[in-house]
Every structure is written in structure tokens, then in C-alpha cells.
Design a protein around this motif. Structure first.
Motif, short mmCIF file in Angstrom:
data_model
loop_
_atom_site.label_atom_id
_atom_site.label_comp_id
_atom_site.label_asym_id
_atom_site.label_seq_id
_atom_site.Cartn_x
_atom_site.Cartn_y
_atom_site.Cartn_z
N LEU A 312 5.75 2.98 19.57
CA LEU A 312 5.55 4.33 20.11
C LEU A 312 6.65 5.30 19.70
O LEU A 312 6.46 6.52 19.77
CB LEU A 312 5.47 4.27 21.64
N LEU A 315 6.14 8.55 17.61
CA LEU A 315 5.24 9.59 18.11
C LEU A 315 5.96 10.90 18.39
O LEU A 315 5.35 11.96 18.44
CB LEU A 315 4.58 9.12 19.41
N TYR A 319 7.77 8.86 26.38
CA TYR A 319 7.05 7.64 26.77
C TYR A 319 8.00 6.73 27.54
O TYR A 319 9.23 6.87 27.45
CB TYR A 319 6.48 6.91 25.56
N ALA A 321 8.12 2.47 28.16
CA ALA A 321 7.50 1.17 27.90
C ALA A 321 8.39 0.08 28.47
O ALA A 321 9.58 0.03 28.17
CB ALA A 321 7.31 0.96 26.40
N VAL A 333 2.48 7.27 28.16
CA VAL A 333 2.82 8.09 27.00
C VAL A 333 2.28 9.50 27.19
O VAL A 333 1.09 9.68 27.51
CB VAL A 333 2.22 7.49 25.70
N VAL A 340 -2.22 8.38 20.28
CA VAL A 340 -1.54 7.15 20.68
C VAL A 340 -2.20 5.94 20.03
O VAL A 340 -1.53 5.06 19.47
CB VAL A 340 -1.55 7.01 22.21
N ARG A 343 -1.46 5.78 16.28
CA ARG A 343 -0.08 5.36 16.02
C ARG A 343 0.08 3.85 16.20
O ARG A 343 0.73 3.17 15.40
CB ARG A 343 0.86 6.12 16.96
N LEU A 344 -0.51 3.30 17.26
CA LEU A 344 -0.37 1.88 17.53
C LEU A 344 -1.08 1.04 16.47
O LEU A 344 -0.59 -0.03 16.08
CB LEU A 344 -0.93 1.56 18.91
#
Length: 502
Positions: A312, A315, A319, A321, A333, A340, A343-344
Motif C-alpha cells: 500500500l 499509493l 492508510y 495496516a 485505506v 486500492v 495497486r495490490l
């Protein structure tokens, strides 16, 4: 580094409030800051604990003892208490530390915890093996220049660019272990090899955590003549890597406290602010786990949160995590769902390559929700539902707009049982006859129950279609003239095990 070294750090004026010579000889492994009353689960053995004493209240006569008990249970090396909040260290805290054998050091008002943390990591990782051959390959004047940049909190890109220019090295790149670039403008980085198959580049900083810990230094091209200088440069960059690792670990622990508050249905204002998410607007819920694979290898706690944070980071959006107290990993996020998920999906291959033993990184991307307890909990439930399904390594809530997408989130054992309960009679029929009633049912439903179009698609007479549908209704006990029964049978077809033919 040992605890006693803190009393000799330049310009910090840290004082000993209580501690014996034996306790001051304890080795230090890292630094953690906290103002929780019971921080034990967020601490590691051998750490220095920094606290501003915000948790301490004069009326709470047992608060200091509870805090010291938590530190002892975590096996910390020492406690550093800031004097800025109360003007001095409470006597009850000194007594509690004496009771539990925890060295207590006083940090004067006006000395920032960031300064203490940076100086500790510079000492831990920045002695730099001055007598070693690799570090000696860097001229002393250049070494001092680079150390000055590190102490001045210069970014890794600035330090690397200065080193390349002064040492005449080839173009170099600096990345995380997962392949994320740390030095802007560096040449493209080749794909990161799987862990255990030979590391690309030189390791920078501590490498003893998760597969995503540490940095990698690469030269483009790498030549044997440059190796000594590159080794020395990797040592000089180690304090920056250690500082970044400590900061990332602290962010994951703070995120874990936010997830705990969300699970406990507590107030979220403070933990959201601690994670930098206050006022961020709607938050996308993400869930992640690393499956052990067929080998059954255990996956250490925290790996999934580290991988998720690494994915992440690019980005450029707020966020948090982390992992909650039950061991579940999640993130919140402040970015659109589609961004999202994209990006993942892009980040996962490099992170997956770092895992061994057939371990698999899986991610579920839930919907966006306002930063309130009930909507966020509901969004996390959806993210974890997607994570439990079979929709691929990265599944998004955007895929839950069809019956097919919804069913993919249900465990395969459940869908297979549903398929068998509704369609077992048709499966048994097809095994003993050349006519496939399952196939006829699928075509009939695909054509919205149209007799004529089903007949045309199957190249049979429409009367034959009527006969087969009646037979399907007899065997299943369903009426295909009813929408509800059609939906049930459509869902049963979609739940067919992947090894079965429809």
C-alpha cells in the motif's frame, strides 16, 4: 549497544533515575514508544521503551506498578521516561521499576523522542565497522560526508546520489526487499528473485524479521572493482534502513490498536488520529493473510501486515495496516476501491516471490465506508468474506455485483455440498445416459427460459426441450416456471466443483 551507553550519548543529557550496574549492561535490540497503560503485546524483548507518561495519573496509585509489570512481562531492556508532561519522573514509577528490576532513565523536557530513537539506531547500526575492509574502501572524507547526511535525516535517495557521485560508482538503485524503489530516479530494478534462490543486490540494514525486511543495494552494472565500495556503502546506509524498519513496525502496532478498538466497538477518534486517518473521509477495508501451503510451515505473526503495508505504501494515500489481537491482518485505506485493488494486484507478484514453502499471500478488498464503527466493521466483514473465497489471490468487493461473484466468496466445501444436494439426481442421470440434463438446464437458463432459443442452441426440436425440462423438474422437485426455483438451480450450477464437468 547496552543500556548504559544511553548515558553517554552526545547532547541528549539522559540521566539515570534508577538502575544497577548489572542492569545497565543489558543489550539493546531496538526502540518502541508508547503511552498505553498496558503495552506488553506491542513490545519486543530487549527493546528500550520511551514513554511521555501521558498515561500516569497521581490519583491512580497502582498505575505505575501495572505499567512496570507489563514491561517486565515483555522482557524490555529499560524504560526511558520523558519529563515534559509532569516535570519530573513520579516516585511511584521509580519504585515500580525497582520492584521489577527495570532500569529507569530520565529524558529531559525539550529532548524529542525522535532524537533519542535516531541516536539509538545510529549507534546500533552505525558504528559501521570502522576497521573492516569494506568500510575502509570508502575514503574517510566521503564517509564523514555520508554520515553527516544520515545524521541530518537526509533521505535514502539523497545519500545514495551523493555516494555515487563522490565514489565514482555505477548507477545504483535502492529498494525494499519486496522491490519497492526507495531512491527516485534510479534505473529500473529487475524482478526480485524468490527468497532462498539467491538475493539480487547487497543487503542493507537488519534482515532478521519477515521476508519483506531490509533494503537491497544494486549497481547497474555491478562490477567486481566496485564491490568493496558498495559493501561499505551498504554499511553506511544501514542506519537509515534500521530507522525505517523501526518506524514501520511502530506504524503497524498503532494500526493494530485501531483494529482492536474497532473490534471492541470502542471510540475510534483517538486511534484514527494516531494512524493519520482522522478527517481522511471514506476508508477502504482490506484483509490479508499468508496461507502456509501444503508443507504446513507456520507463518509468523505480522508477516501479512508487513506485506500489506509494503504493497500500500506507493499509493501515496493515508492508510493503516496491522494485526489485531486475534491475529487477523487488515488495513484501512483512504483511497478509492478501484485504485486500492489495482495497486495490490500490481504489488502482489513481487511480494509473493519473497515467500517460500508454497506459502501464498491472499488479499480481500472490501468496500469504502465512512470512518464510523458500524460501517467499518461491516466493510471488514466483506473484505474477510472475499479473503475466505476462491476468487483469486486479490479479490475485490467490486466483483460482488453478480451471483457468480458472490458465490466465489463461499468456501469450496460449502458450494460443493449445495451443488450436490440440488443436482445430484441430474448428475446420476447423465452418468447413465447419453443425454445431458445438466447441459440442457444450463442452456435453458442461459437463454432466460426460452424454449425456442434453447432448441436452436442445442439443435433439437422444441418438443424435446419440453420433455427434458419436465424430466429435470421431476428429478429435482423444482418448477422452472418459478423465478425462485430458477435462481436456486442457477446457483447450484455455478457451485459445481472445478473438477466436475457441467
Amino acid at each position: 549497544m547496552i543500556v548504559g551507553d544511553l548515558l553517554h550519548l552526545d547532547d541528549l543529557s539522559i540521566r539515570l533515575a534508577w538502575g544497577t550496574p548489572e542492569l545497565l549492561d543489558r543489550p539493546v535490540t531496538g526502540v518502541s514508544s508508547t503511552d498505553l497503560q498496558d503495552p506488553a503485546r506491542y513490545l519486543q524483548p530487549g527493546e528500550l521503551v520511551l514513554t511521555g507518561l501521558v498515561w500516569w495519573q497521581p490519583a491512580d496509585t497502582s498505575g505505575a506498578l501495572r505499567f512496570a509489570t507489563a514491561l517486565r512481562s515483555a522482557g524490555v531492556a529499560a524504560l526511558l521516561a520523558g519529563e515534559g508532561t509532569h516535570g519530573s519522573i513520579p516516585d511511584s514509577l521509580a519504585e515500580a521499576c525497582r520492584t521489577h528490576g527495570i532500569p529507569l532513565l530520565a529524558v529531559p523536557a525539550g529532548v524529542s523522542f525522535r532524537a533519542v530513537t535516531d541516536r539509538v539506531y545510529l549507534r546500533l547500526w552505525g558504528d559501521l565497522r570502522a576497521g573492516a575492509q569494506d568500510t575502509a574502501a570508502i575514503p574517510e572524507t566521503v564517509r564523514r560526508e555520508l554520515l553527516d547526511l544520515v545524521r541530518a535525516e537526509a533521505g535514502p535517495g539523497e545519500v545514495l546520489a551523493h555516494a555515487v557521485g563522490r565514489l565514482g560508482l555505477p548507477d545504483c538503485s535502492l529498494t525494499t526487499a519486496g522491490g519497492r524503489p526507495l531512491a527516485p530516479g534510479a534505473p529500473p530494478v529487475p524482478s526480485v528473485p524468490p527468497a532462498g534462490r539467491g538475493e539480487a543486490g547487497l543487503p542493507v540494514g537488519p534482515q532478521d524479521g519477515s521476508p519483506f525486511d531490509g533494503w537491497r543495494l544494486r549497481a547497474h552494472p555491478r562490477t567486481p572493482a566496485a564491490d568493496p565500495a558498495l559493501q561499505g556503502l551498504a554499511e553506511l546506509l544501514a542506519p537509515l534502513a534500521a530507522r525505517a524498519q523501526a518506524a514501520a513496525g511502530a506504524r503497524r502496532r498503532t494500526a493494530g490498536r485501531l483494529l482492536d478498538a474497532l473490534a471492541d466497538e470502542g471510540r475510534l477518534a483517538e486511534p484514527l488520529a494516531a494512524c493519520g486517518l482522522d478527517g481522511a473521509g471514506p476508508l477502504v477495508a482490506v484483509s490479508a493473510r499468508i496461507e502456509p501451503g501444503r508443507s504446513g510451515d507456520e507463518v509468523p505473526a505480522g508477516w501479512a501486515a508487513h506485506a500489506l503495508a509494503e504493497a500500500l505504501h506507493p499509493l501515496d494515500a493515508p492508510y493503516a495496516a496491522g494485526t489485531d489481537r486475534t491475529g487477523l491482518t487488515a488495513a484501512l485505506v483512504a483511497a478509492p476501491v478501484e485504485r486500492v485493488a489495482e495497486r495490490l494486484r500490481r504489488a502482489r507478484p513481487a511480494l509473493q516471490a519473497r515467500l517460500t514453502g508454497r506459502r501464498t499471500l491472499r488479499i480481500g478488498v472490501g468496500p469504502a465506508a465512512p470512518p464510523d464503527p458500524e460501517p467499518l466493521r461491516a466493510a471488514l466483514v466483506q473484505a474477510r468474506y472475499l479473503l475466505a473465497g476462491t476468487a483469486g489471490p486479490v479479490a475485490s468487493a467490486a466483483e460482488l455485483d453478480t451471483l457468480d461473484g458472490l458465490l466465489r466468496g463461499i468456501p469450496a466445501e460449502v458450494t460443493a455440498a449445495f451443488h450436490a444436494r440440488l443436482l445430484a439426481p441430474l448428475t446420476a442421470h447423465d452418468e447413465e445416459n447419453s443425454v445431458s440434463l445438466l447441459g440442457t438446464l444450463a442452456v435453458f437458463l442461459d437463454h432466460d427460459g426460452s424454449w425456442a432459443r434453447t432448441a436452436e442452441s442445442l439443435h433439437i426440436h422444441v418438443n424435446t426441450v419440453h420433455y427434458r425440462i419436465r424430466r429435470i423438474e421431476e428429478l429435482t422437485g423444482r418448477n422452472l416456471a418459478r423465478l425462485r426455483d430458477r435462481t436456486d438451480l442457477r446457483a447450484a450450477l455455478l457451485c459445481a466443483p472445478q473438477t466436475a464437468s457441467s
